[in-house]
Design a protein around this motif. Structure first.
Motif, PDB file in Angstrom:
ATOM      1  N   GLN A   1     -13.388  12.988 -16.339  1.00  0.00           N
ATOM      2  CA  GLN A   1     -13.408  13.844 -17.516  1.00  0.00           C
ATOM      3  C   GLN A   1     -13.189  13.017 -18.771  1.00  0.00           C
ATOM      4  O   GLN A   1     -12.527  11.986 -18.741  1.00  0.00           O
ATOM      5  CB  GLN A   1     -12.292  14.893 -17.420  1.00  0.00           C
ATOM      6  CG  GLN A   1     -12.589  16.037 -16.487  1.00  0.00           C
ATOM      7  CD  GLN A   1     -13.625  16.996 -17.050  1.00  0.00           C
ATOM      8  OE1 GLN A   1     -14.137  16.794 -18.145  1.00  0.00           O
ATOM      9  NE2 GLN A   1     -13.965  18.012 -16.275  1.00  0.00           N
ATOM     10  N   GLN A   3     -11.837  13.151 -22.714  1.00  0.00           N
ATOM     11  CA  GLN A   3     -10.992  13.897 -23.641  1.00  0.00           C
ATOM     12  C   GLN A   3     -10.920  13.177 -24.975  1.00  0.00           C
ATOM     13  O   GLN A   3     -10.888  11.944 -25.030  1.00  0.00           O
ATOM     14  CB  GLN A   3      -9.575  14.046 -23.083  1.00  0.00           C
ATOM     15  CG  GLN A   3      -9.409  15.139 -22.055  1.00  0.00           C
ATOM     16  CD  GLN A   3      -7.950  15.383 -21.727  1.00  0.00           C
ATOM     17  OE1 GLN A   3      -7.176  14.458 -21.547  1.00  0.00           O
ATOM     18  NE2 GLN A   3      -7.569  16.656 -21.678  1.00  0.00           N
ATOM     19  N   ALA A  24     -10.601   8.526 -27.611  1.00  0.00           N
ATOM     20  CA  ALA A  24     -11.402   9.035 -26.498  1.00  0.00           C
ATOM     21  C   ALA A  24     -10.915   8.395 -25.213  1.00  0.00           C
ATOM     22  O   ALA A  24     -10.795   7.166 -25.122  1.00  0.00           O
ATOM     23  CB  ALA A  24     -12.878   8.723 -26.707  1.00  0.00           C
ATOM     24  N   ASN A  95     -14.900  14.600 -33.265  1.00  0.00           N
ATOM     25  CA  ASN A  95     -16.126  14.831 -32.503  1.00  0.00           C
ATOM     26  C   ASN A  95     -16.741  13.492 -32.112  1.00  0.00           C
ATOM     27  O   ASN A  95     -16.740  12.553 -32.917  1.00  0.00           O
ATOM     28  CB  ASN A  95     -17.112  15.637 -33.339  1.00  0.00           C
ATOM     29  CG  ASN A  95     -18.471  15.769 -32.687  1.00  0.00           C
ATOM     30  OD1 ASN A  95     -19.436  15.127 -33.093  1.00  0.00           O
ATOM     31  ND2 ASN A  95     -18.558  16.588 -31.657  1.00  0.00           N
ATOM     32  N   ASP A  97     -20.115  11.743 -29.741  1.00  0.00           N
ATOM     33  CA  ASP A  97     -21.285  11.842 -28.864  1.00  0.00           C
ATOM     34  C   ASP A  97     -21.175  10.726 -27.832  1.00  0.00           C
ATOM     35  O   ASP A  97     -21.247   9.549 -28.173  1.00  0.00           O
ATOM     36  CB  ASP A  97     -22.571  11.701 -29.668  1.00  0.00           C
ATOM     37  CG  ASP A  97     -22.802  12.879 -30.587  1.00  0.00           C
ATOM     38  OD1 ASP A  97     -23.583  12.736 -31.534  1.00  0.00           O
ATOM     39  OD2 ASP A  97     -22.193  13.939 -30.337  1.00  0.00           O
ATOM     40  N   ARG A 100     -22.013   9.394 -20.585  1.00  0.00           N
ATOM     41  CA  ARG A 100     -21.075   9.230 -19.469  1.00  0.00           C
ATOM     42  C   ARG A 100     -21.486   8.108 -18.513  1.00  0.00           C
ATOM     43  O   ARG A 100     -20.631   7.453 -17.914  1.00  0.00           O
ATOM     44  CB  ARG A 100     -20.965  10.530 -18.684  1.00  0.00           C
ATOM     45  CG  ARG A 100     -20.343  11.697 -19.434  1.00  0.00           C
ATOM     46  CD  ARG A 100     -18.830  11.511 -19.572  1.00  0.00           C
ATOM     47  NE  ARG A 100     -18.160  11.278 -18.331  1.00  0.00           N
ATOM     48  CZ  ARG A 100     -17.792  12.218 -17.476  1.00  0.00           C
ATOM     49  NH1 ARG A 100     -18.065  13.482 -17.716  1.00  0.00           N
ATOM     50  NH2 ARG A 100     -17.148  11.896 -16.361  1.00  0.00           N
ATOM     51  N   SER A 108     -21.835  15.983 -26.560  1.00  0.00           N
ATOM     52  CA  SER A 108     -20.917  16.085 -27.694  1.00  0.00           C
ATOM     53  C   SER A 108     -19.576  16.638 -27.230  1.00  0.00           C
ATOM     54  O   SER A 108     -19.516  17.707 -26.624  1.00  0.00           O
ATOM     55  CB  SER A 108     -21.516  16.997 -28.765  1.00  0.00           C
ATOM     56  OG  SER A 108     -20.671  17.046 -29.903  1.00  0.00           O
ATOM     57  N   TYR A 109     -18.522  15.910 -27.524  1.00  0.00           N
ATOM     58  CA  TYR A 109     -17.174  16.329 -27.163  1.00  0.00           C
ATOM     59  C   TYR A 109     -16.358  16.610 -28.422  1.00  0.00           C
ATOM     60  O   TYR A 109     -16.576  15.988 -29.476  1.00  0.00           O
ATOM     61  CB  TYR A 109     -16.479  15.236 -26.347  1.00  0.00           C
ATOM     62  CG  TYR A 109     -17.033  15.061 -24.957  1.00  0.00           C
ATOM     63  CD1 TYR A 109     -18.114  14.224 -24.722  1.00  0.00           C
ATOM     64  CD2 TYR A 109     -16.475  15.740 -23.875  1.00  0.00           C
ATOM     65  CE1 TYR A 109     -18.634  14.062 -23.450  1.00  0.00           C
ATOM     66  CE2 TYR A 109     -16.988  15.577 -22.593  1.00  0.00           C
ATOM     67  CZ  TYR A 109     -18.064  14.748 -22.394  1.00  0.00           C
ATOM     68  OH  TYR A 109     -18.576  14.597 -21.127  1.00  0.00           O
ATOM     69  N   TRP A 110     -15.394  17.525 -28.254  1.00  0.00           N
ATOM     70  CA  TRP A 110     -14.524  17.908 -29.366  1.00  0.00           C
ATOM     71  C   TRP A 110     -13.068  17.755 -28.970  1.00  0.00           C
ATOM     72  O   TRP A 110     -12.695  18.000 -27.825  1.00  0.00           O
ATOM     73  CB  TRP A 110     -14.771  19.356 -29.766  1.00  0.00           C
ATOM     74  CG  TRP A 110     -16.120  19.594 -30.370  1.00  0.00           C
ATOM     75  CD1 TRP A 110     -17.273  19.913 -29.722  1.00  0.00           C
ATOM     76  CD2 TRP A 110     -16.439  19.514 -31.765  1.00  0.00           C
ATOM     77  NE1 TRP A 110     -18.291  20.031 -30.629  1.00  0.00           N
ATOM     78  CE2 TRP A 110     -17.811  19.803 -31.888  1.00  0.00           C
ATOM     79  CE3 TRP A 110     -15.708  19.234 -32.916  1.00  0.00           C
ATOM     80  CZ2 TRP A 110     -18.470  19.818 -33.118  1.00  0.00           C
ATOM     81  CZ3 TRP A 110     -16.357  19.252 -34.134  1.00  0.00           C
ATOM     82  CH2 TRP A 110     -17.722  19.538 -34.231  1.00  0.00           C
TER      83      TRP A 110
END
Length: 120
Positions: A1, A3, A24, A95, A97, A100, A108-110
């Motif tokens: 995951q 984060q 991150a 935010n 991008d 993985r 896109s992760y927040w």
């Protein structure tokens, strides 16, 4: 995951400074674009600043007052905010991008958001 975890928000008087950081964590291949957004009560989320391999961009409202920087080795992005105004009061979101795996999609992760309150 993956984060994104922000830190550094708080209460400050107008004219003051705050520094927001976002790291991150998790397993990923690369991070492309990283940036900061904010959302004030009753308003839509808006871009504050973004950094890519091509450079940085800022919202007109923060140009000359905010500085975004990135440490690729530490997977962090920082927003240095100076000359803060009451209208800067908002929840600030990191935010990123992130890819993985090799040749994988960009997602896109927040972050969860950090509150910034500027008193007059």
């Amino acid at each position: 995951q993956v984060q994104l975890v922000e830190s550094g928000g708080g209460l400050v008087q107008a004219g003051g400074s705050l520094r927001l950081s976002c790291v991150a964590s998790g397993t990923f291949f690369s991070i492309n674009r990283m940036g900061w957004y904010r959302q004030a009560p009753g308003k839509q989320r808006e871009l504050v600043a973004v950094t890519t391999s091509g450079g940085t961009n800022y919202a007109d409202s923060v140009k000359g007052r905010f500085t975004i920087s990135r440490d690729n080795a530490k997977n962090t992005v920082t927003l240095q905010m100076r000359s803060l105004k009451p209208e800067d009061t908002a929840d600030y979101y990191c935010n990123a991008d992130i890819v993985r795996w090799v040749a994988g999609p960009t997602i896109s992760y927040w972050g969860q958001g950090t509150q910034v309150t500027v008193s007059s």
